[in-house]
Design a protein around this motif. Structure first.
Motif, PDB file in Angstrom:
ATOM      1  N   GLY A  44      29.480  19.060  10.145  1.00 40.00           N
ATOM      2  CA  GLY A  44      30.909  19.229   9.917  1.00 40.00           C
ATOM      3  C   GLY A  44      31.188  20.420   9.017  1.00 40.00           C
ATOM      4  O   GLY A  44      32.145  21.177   9.251  1.00 40.00           O
ATOM      5  N   ILE A  45      30.364  20.601   7.996  1.00 41.65           N
ATOM      6  CA  ILE A  45      30.511  21.778   7.132  1.00 41.65           C
ATOM      7  C   ILE A  45      30.301  23.056   7.945  1.00 41.65           C
ATOM      8  O   ILE A  45      30.980  24.069   7.745  1.00 41.65           O
ATOM      9  N   GLY A  46      29.359  22.985   8.898  1.00 39.29           N
ATOM     10  CA  GLY A  46      29.161  24.122   9.789  1.00 39.29           C
ATOM     11  C   GLY A  46      30.391  24.414  10.622  1.00 39.29           C
ATOM     12  O   GLY A  46      30.763  25.583  10.817  1.00 39.29           O
ATOM     13  N   LEU A  47      31.063  23.361  11.120  1.00 42.58           N
ATOM     14  CA  LEU A  47      32.314  23.554  11.846  1.00 42.58           C
ATOM     15  C   LEU A  47      33.353  24.244  10.971  1.00 42.58           C
ATOM     16  O   LEU A  47      34.010  25.207  11.380  1.00 42.58           O
ATOM     17  N   TRP A  48      33.497  23.721   9.753  1.00 44.68           N
ATOM     18  CA  TRP A  48      34.509  24.249   8.824  1.00 44.68           C
ATOM     19  C   TRP A  48      34.249  25.721   8.518  1.00 44.68           C
ATOM     20  O   TRP A  48      35.162  26.553   8.519  1.00 44.68           O
ATOM     21  N   SER A  49      32.979  26.049   8.239  1.00 43.05           N
ATOM     22  CA  SER A  49      32.648  27.410   7.797  1.00 43.05           C
ATOM     23  C   SER A  49      32.728  28.430   8.920  1.00 43.05           C
ATOM     24  O   SER A  49      32.948  29.620   8.665  1.00 43.05           O
ATOM     25  N   THR A  50      32.549  28.000  10.165  1.00 44.61           N
ATOM     26  CA  THR A  50      32.570  28.953  11.280  1.00 44.61           C
ATOM     27  C   THR A  50      33.888  28.919  12.051  1.00 44.61           C
ATOM     28  O   THR A  50      34.051  29.691  13.006  1.00 44.61           O
ATOM     29  N   PHE A  51      34.815  28.046  11.645  1.00 47.51           N
ATOM     30  CA  PHE A  51      36.111  27.987  12.324  1.00 47.51           C
ATOM     31  C   PHE A  51      36.854  29.297  12.075  1.00 47.51           C
ATOM     32  O   PHE A  51      37.011  29.745  10.937  1.00 47.51           O
ATOM     33  N   ASP A  52      37.321  29.920  13.139  1.00 51.26           N
ATOM     34  CA  ASP A  52      37.978  31.228  13.056  1.00 51.26           C
ATOM     35  C   ASP A  52      39.467  31.032  12.796  1.00 51.26           C
ATOM     36  O   ASP A  52      40.248  30.766  13.711  1.00 51.26           O
ATOM     37  N   ILE A  53      39.854  31.137  11.518  1.00 49.76           N
ATOM     38  CA  ILE A  53      41.263  30.979  11.150  1.00 49.76           C
ATOM     39  C   ILE A  53      42.058  32.143  11.727  1.00 49.76           C
ATOM     40  O   ILE A  53      41.727  33.307  11.512  1.00 49.76           O
ATOM     41  N   GLY A  54      43.097  31.828  12.482  1.00 48.98           N
ATOM     42  CA  GLY A  54      43.878  32.858  13.150  1.00 48.98           C
ATOM     43  C   GLY A  54      43.312  33.265  14.495  1.00 48.98           C
ATOM     44  O   GLY A  54      43.874  34.126  15.171  1.00 48.98           O
ATOM     45  N   GLY A  55      42.180  32.659  14.886  1.00 44.62           N
ATOM     46  CA  GLY A  55      41.571  32.959  16.178  1.00 44.62           C
ATOM     47  C   GLY A  55      42.178  32.118  17.291  1.00 44.62           C
ATOM     48  O   GLY A  55      43.338  31.680  17.197  1.00 44.62           O
ATOM     49  N   PRO A  56      41.419  31.847  18.348  1.00 42.27           N
ATOM     50  CA  PRO A  56      41.942  31.035  19.450  1.00 42.27           C
ATOM     51  C   PRO A  56      42.356  29.648  18.957  1.00 42.27           C
ATOM     52  O   PRO A  56      41.785  29.117  17.994  1.00 42.27           O
ATOM     53  N   GLN A  57      43.330  29.051  19.643  1.00 48.36           N
ATOM     54  CA  GLN A  57      43.787  27.727  19.219  1.00 48.36           C
ATOM     55  C   GLN A  57      42.670  26.705  19.343  1.00 48.36           C
ATOM     56  O   GLN A  57      42.448  25.893  18.439  1.00 48.36           O
ATOM     57  N   TRP A  58      41.959  26.733  20.467  1.00 52.87           N
ATOM     58  CA  TRP A  58      40.897  25.759  20.716  1.00 52.87           C
ATOM     59  C   TRP A  58      39.546  26.420  20.529  1.00 52.87           C
ATOM     60  O   TRP A  58      39.246  27.430  21.159  1.00 52.87           O
ATOM     61  N   GLN A  59      38.730  25.874  19.671  1.00 52.26           N
ATOM     62  CA  GLN A  59      37.410  26.427  19.372  1.00 52.26           C
ATOM     63  C   GLN A  59      36.337  25.341  19.547  1.00 52.26           C
ATOM     64  O   GLN A  59      36.648  24.155  19.593  1.00 52.26           O
ATOM     65  N   PHE A  60      35.076  25.788  19.635  1.00 51.39           N
ATOM     66  CA  PHE A  60      33.921  24.903  19.880  1.00 51.39           C
ATOM     67  C   PHE A  60      34.124  24.111  21.175  1.00 51.39           C
ATOM     68  O   PHE A  60      33.730  22.941  21.280  1.00 51.39           O
ATOM     69  N   VAL A  61      34.731  24.752  22.176  1.00 48.43           N
ATOM     70  CA  VAL A  61      35.061  24.051  23.421  1.00 48.43           C
ATOM     71  C   VAL A  61      33.800  23.819  24.242  1.00 48.43           C
ATOM     72  O   VAL A  61      32.962  24.716  24.410  1.00 48.43           O
ATOM     73  N   GLU A  62      33.671  22.597  24.738  1.00 50.40           N
ATOM     74  CA  GLU A  62      32.571  22.212  25.633  1.00 50.40           C
ATOM     75  C   GLU A  62      33.178  21.562  26.860  1.00 50.40           C
ATOM     76  O   GLU A  62      34.064  20.719  26.748  1.00 50.40           O
TER      77      GLU A  62
END
Length: 509
Positions: A44-62
């Motif tokens: 979860g910390i990895g998700l938080w740290s790599t989340f692109d603020i201001g980037g695409p609305q949906w991230q880590f899409v599978e």
């Protein structure tokens, strides 16, 4: 983490650990559950740290393609990211809180909590409507078992009431989902978020979803299952119920009701504001006369979640951001308050407020932490509670000054019942010998409460850390619902300039 299916991994780890728990000793199950939840927290910390603020609305899409009637499609936006982080943060704390307290059928207990984690993460990450529904509803099962098997003396009644209330509300939502998929030709949530459903049908769809989310929140008068469930649940069950499961209703309003049915949401805003105002005042007054600590905190949860609903249906940035911060803050603070109750319950085996008193004398560390969480629940500036409540009420003021006034009155009542609880438990003289013999919190208990205190303080001092990931999503939602924003009673009439003293002077004969 591009290309790495991190969300599927976060679902697989606790699922596999739950199966492993059934084939080991009680102590082995404890360690497996703790390690699995800690691994998910690190991811979860990895998700938080790599989340692109201001980037695409949906991230880590599978997207693994269709599986029968639904698609295995996962992804996160800012709202879902924050709630997933809340889930993975609280879960190791729940395992730690159960380390000594749970002595019977430990393997099954740990497996139930791990499955709960799977279903919570899946609910927030699902990007397919039917996949969301499966995760959303399946969460009932492990919590039903946790309350019914490891709960208090009246656990069977409480577990059945919890199950039936939440299940019946969701059946109408399923019917609405089937109609929506038939109309739009897809069950993809991002697509449905931009689908304009007929205005004349929106009200019925909105009411069907409301039937489920209002029970989950829970909103008044659909809240009666919550005090029973909290009182009978084991400490960790209350922590995860108040910390995360109540947030499913708020997330549902945010994800579905507002963006998919904006016109219906605007038309029925009066209903949300009315029910929320009654909830804040009524449940605060009920909390004020409680003799059971858990029941008092349970009623306070209903009042706090009403602040969430008024913020969401304020149709503006401050209200929506405030509602999300209140959800996160309540998830932390209410979880900590239930842990504080669990600490002294494990020593004296009673939740009756009258049995305590004077704990500041022989449990000073406990008294200090309990004080911090009491102040955070009240909304003291510098704590997480203040930020969310201020933003939510500021947003609501632009829609309804009356609802804002009533809900602010409820916050004053909240200070009354929380301080009254604290005074009776912590201050005064020690009357009972068994209370005098109680020892201060252990290192294990400190390790459970200190991280929550740190995050609640962080959120209060620097809320930007939590506002930034969802800011672009709030803007997207605000743009989506702008066309239906109800007219507020606190704003000047468009096109009509407010009168000035000079204008009044010129108008005199």
């Amino acid at each position: 983490m591009t290309g790495f299916p991190i969300l599927s991994v976060m679902l697989a780890i606790p699922a596999l650990a739950a199966v492993a728990c059934l084939f080991v000793s009680a102590q082995g199950a404890r360690w497996i559950a703790l390690i699995a939840t800690l691994i998910d927290f690190v991811l979860g910390i990895g998700l938080w740290s790599t989340f692109d603020i201001g980037g695409p609305q949906w991230q880590f899409v599978e997207n693994a393609g269709s599986l029968g009637v639904f698609s295995w499609k996962l992804g996160l936006d800012g709202f879902a990211l924050l709630l997933v982080m809340l889930s993975v943060f609280l879960m190791p704390i729940c395992i730690g809180a159960s380390w000594v307290a749970i002595e019977k059928r430990v393997q099954e207990y740990m497996a139930a909590f791990l499955i709960t984690e799977v279903l919570m993460i899946g609910t927030f990450a699902a990007q397919d409507l039917f996949l969301f529904y499966i995760f959303f509803e399946a969460g009932l099962i492990p919590m039903y078992l946790i309350i019914g098997i490891w709960g208090g003396a009246n656990r069977i009644y409480a577990s059945y009431k919890f199950f039936l209330y939440t299940l019946l509300g969701s059946l109408l939502m399923l019917v609405a989902m089937l109609w929506m998929v038939n109309f739009a030709g897809t069950s993809d949530i991002p697509t449905l978020l931009n689908t304009d459903f007929p205005v004349q049908v929106q009200t019925w769809l909105w009411l069907a979803f409301f039937a489920s989310f209002a029970v989950k929140m829970p909103m008044w008068p659909f809240h009666t299952w919550l005090p029973d469930a909290h009182v009978q649940a084991p400490t960790a069950g209350s922590v995860i119920l108040a910390g995360v499961l109540l947030k499913l209703g708020g997330y549902g309003f945010l994800r579905f009701s507002l963006p998919m049915f904006p016109e219906a949401s605007a038309q029925l805003t009066w209903l949300i504001l009315a029910l929320s105002a009654v909830a804040v005042i009524y449940t605060s007054l009920v909390a004020l006369v409680q003799s059971d600590m858990k029941k008092l905190i349970a009623y306070s949860s209903v009042a706090h979640m009403a602040i969430v609903t008024i913020g969401l249906f304020a149709f503006n940035r401050q209200g929506i951001e405030g509602a999300m911060i209140v959800m996160l803050s309540h998830g932390l603070v209410s979880a900590a308050l239930f842990l504080c109750v669990g600490v002294i319950y494990d020593r004296l085996h009673t939740r009756e407020i009258s049995r305590y008193g004077g704990l500041a004398i022989n449990m000073p560390r406990y008294a200090l932490l309990f004080l911090f969480f009491t102040m955070a629940s009240i909304g003291l500036p510098g704590t997480s509670g203040f930020v969310g409540e201020f933003l939510s009420l500021a947003g609501t003021y632009r829609v309804s000054t009356i609802a804002t006034l009533l809900c602010t009155t409820g916050i004053i009542l909240g200070a009354a019942y929380m301080l009254y609880l604290y005074r009776r438990v912590v201050f005064g003289e020690i009357v009972h010998d068994d209370v005098r013999a109680m020892k201060d919190i252990s290192l294990r208990e400190m390790a459970l409460l200190a991280p929550i205190a740190a995050v609640a303080l962080w959120m209060g001092v620097y809320p930007e850390s939590f506002l930034a990931p969802m800011r672009s999503d709030v803007a997207t939602l605000e743009a989506r619902i702008a066309r239906a924003t109800p007219k507020g009673d606190s704003l000047p009439t468009p096109g009509k300039a407010p009168a000035t003293p000079a204008a009044h002077a010129e108008a005199r004969p």
